[in-house]
Design a protein around this motif. Structure first.
Motif, PDB file in Angstrom:
ATOM      1  N   HIS A 156       0.868  -1.174   0.000  1.00  0.00           N
ATOM      2  CA  HIS A 156       0.000   0.000   0.000  1.00  0.00           C
ATOM      3  C   HIS A 156       0.910   1.231   0.000  1.00  0.00           C
ATOM      4  O   HIS A 156       2.127   1.094   0.105  1.00  0.00           O
ATOM      5  CB  HIS A 156      -0.878   0.033   1.256  1.00  0.00           C
ATOM      6  N   CYS A 191      -4.804   5.748  -0.184  1.00  0.00           N
ATOM      7  CA  CYS A 191      -3.787   4.764  -0.543  1.00  0.00           C
ATOM      8  C   CYS A 191      -3.322   5.084  -1.959  1.00  0.00           C
ATOM      9  O   CYS A 191      -4.128   5.292  -2.855  1.00  0.00           O
ATOM     10  CB  CYS A 191      -4.345   3.351  -0.474  1.00  0.00           C
ATOM     11  N   GLU A 193      -1.046   3.273  -3.859  1.00  0.00           N
ATOM     12  CA  GLU A 193      -0.412   2.166  -4.581  1.00  0.00           C
ATOM     13  C   GLU A 193      -1.507   1.129  -4.810  1.00  0.00           C
ATOM     14  O   GLU A 193      -2.158   0.711  -3.852  1.00  0.00           O
ATOM     15  CB  GLU A 193       0.720   1.578  -3.724  1.00  0.00           C
ATOM     16  N   PHE A 194      -1.708   0.726  -6.053  1.00  0.00           N
ATOM     17  CA  PHE A 194      -2.801  -0.210  -6.332  1.00  0.00           C
ATOM     18  C   PHE A 194      -2.640  -1.475  -5.496  1.00  0.00           C
ATOM     19  O   PHE A 194      -1.600  -2.117  -5.518  1.00  0.00           O
ATOM     20  CB  PHE A 194      -2.857  -0.570  -7.818  1.00  0.00           C
ATOM     21  N   CYS A 195      -3.697  -1.819  -4.739  1.00  0.00           N
ATOM     22  CA  CYS A 195      -3.564  -2.913  -3.780  1.00  0.00           C
ATOM     23  C   CYS A 195      -4.748  -3.873  -3.871  1.00  0.00           C
ATOM     24  O   CYS A 195      -5.032  -4.606  -2.937  1.00  0.00           O
ATOM     25  CB  CYS A 195      -3.448  -2.344  -2.373  1.00  0.00           C
ATOM     26  N   HIS A 199      -8.876  -0.685  -3.703  1.00  0.00           N
ATOM     27  CA  HIS A 199      -7.797   0.307  -3.541  1.00  0.00           C
ATOM     28  C   HIS A 199      -8.357   1.731  -3.488  1.00  0.00           C
ATOM     29  O   HIS A 199      -7.938   2.555  -2.680  1.00  0.00           O
ATOM     30  CB  HIS A 199      -6.819   0.134  -4.707  1.00  0.00           C
ATOM     31  N   MET A 202      -9.774   3.075  -0.115  1.00  0.00           N
ATOM     32  CA  MET A 202      -8.887   2.901   1.039  1.00  0.00           C
ATOM     33  C   MET A 202      -8.357   4.283   1.405  1.00  0.00           C
ATOM     34  O   MET A 202      -7.246   4.658   1.072  1.00  0.00           O
ATOM     35  CB  MET A 202      -7.742   1.942   0.683  1.00  0.00           C
TER      36      MET A 202
HETATM   37 CU1  CUA Z   1      -4.007   0.068  -0.277  1.00  0.00          CU
HETATM   38 CU2  CUA Z   1      -4.131   0.817  -2.535  1.00  0.00          CU
END
Ligand code: CUA
Length: 322
Positions: A156, A191, A193-195, A199, A202
């Motif tokens: 993340h 967030c 960063e692709f998670c 995502h 978040m």
């Molecule tokens: Cu955690 Cu994107």
């Protein structure tokens, strides 16, 4: 440029450095762009004028013209190089300043990334003065905050643009950054960063408040919720404990001690549900409990079926957790 989630509206020294760098790049690029456009315009006008009558080789010999062109191109290349070098130095020194260790009097918190919510732990040398919350960070204005970061699952990235630069949360790689708010306000983080599936849902908020208000909030968070005082609240707690909820959620002072989902000990004090997906109101809370997959598809909270009376008791109980 105002906004609760804008790096062009910095509210502290860390974001201020990044904003300064951004404006430096913006103005340098804007001036270079304008100069290039002017030069291009002049060249077009000149070549138009020359059209029709041939250049006199006696007045403007090709050799002389070539030399002039070489000087112009060489000069422009040297200036470009100097500008790029200047921007590189500014960029590296900003990076170093942003990554500097946190000041010694910093407040310590830990941010743990989960799919798809934020666990926030307030550390204190005295264990009984430590507590955990979720998706909402409170900080005192004017005091640096050391943020330890780690991830419980995938990568993340913790980013509250008004306050600091991005910090990636990498599994098995604890890291650290710091931030500070110089004015009170509510700032939104996301967030970065692709998670996975949720995502985009978040997010978190940072509430920067005067030190007295922060201390009041901290004291309230440290309290164990009092035992339910009315038959309705008692019923609500029974419903909560009978459902699968305690497997994942904690409520201090009860047998519920799950750690894989947000701590609910002070759920009602928070502004949002589901990591900034929904406002924390009774209607949204009911919808979230009965059908969490509609609001946030793919999240790990299972839907529960509840009789109306049980639902009302559960809602009343959760809303009593201030
Ligand atoms: Cu955690 Cu994107």
């Amino acid at each position: 440029m105002n906004g609760i989630q804008s790096m062009l509206d910095s509210a502290g020294p860390q974001a201020g450095r990044i904003e300064g760098l951004w404006w430096l790049f913006f103005w340098v690029c804007a001036v270079v762009f304008a100069l290039v456009m002017i030069a291009l315009g002049m060249a077009v006008v000149r070549s138009r004028r020359r059209e029709g009558h041939r250049l006199d080789p006696l007045l403007d010999p090709p050799r002389e013209r070539e030399r002039r062109m070489a000087r112009t191109v060489g000069g422009a290349a040297a200036v470009s190089l100097l500008i790029l070098l200047g921007l590189l130095v500014a960029s590296v020194s900003t990076g170093r300043a942003v990554l500097s260790p946190s000041p010694p009097d910093a407040l310590g918190i830990e941010v743990v990334g989960h799919q798809w919510w934020w666990e926030i732990r307030y550390e204190d040398p005295v264990p009984s003065r430590s507590f955990t919350t979720a998706n909402e960070i409170h900080i005192p204005v004017g005091r640096p905050v050391r943020v330890k970061t780690r991830s419980a699952d995938v990568i993340h990235s913790f980013w509250v643009p008004n306050l600091h630069g991005k910090r990636d949360l990498i599994p098995d790689f604890p890291s650290e950054t710091w931030l500070q708010a110089d004015r009170p306000g509510v700032f939104r983080g996301q967030c970065a960063e692709f998670c996975g599936h949720q995502h985009a849902n978040m997010s978190l908020i940072v509430v920067a408040e005067p030190p007295e208000a922060f201390e009041k909030w901290r004291a309230a968070q440290l309290q164990t919720p009092p035992p339910p005082a009315t038959p309705l609240l008692r019923r609500g707690q029974e419903v909560f404990l009978a459902l699968p909820c305690p497997t994942c959620h904690t409520i201090a002072g009860t047998p519920a001690g799950g750690r894989t989902a947000p701590d609910l000990s002070h759920l009602a004090s928070r502004r949002t549900l589901a990591a900034g997906t929904l406002p924390n109101t009774r209607g949204h809370l009911a919808g979230w409990i009965l059908d969490p997959q509609t609001a946030k598809p793919g999240n790990k909270m299972p839907a529960v079926a509840l009789e109306s009376d049980d639902l009302q008791a559960l809602l009343a109980y959760l809303e009593s957790l201030r």
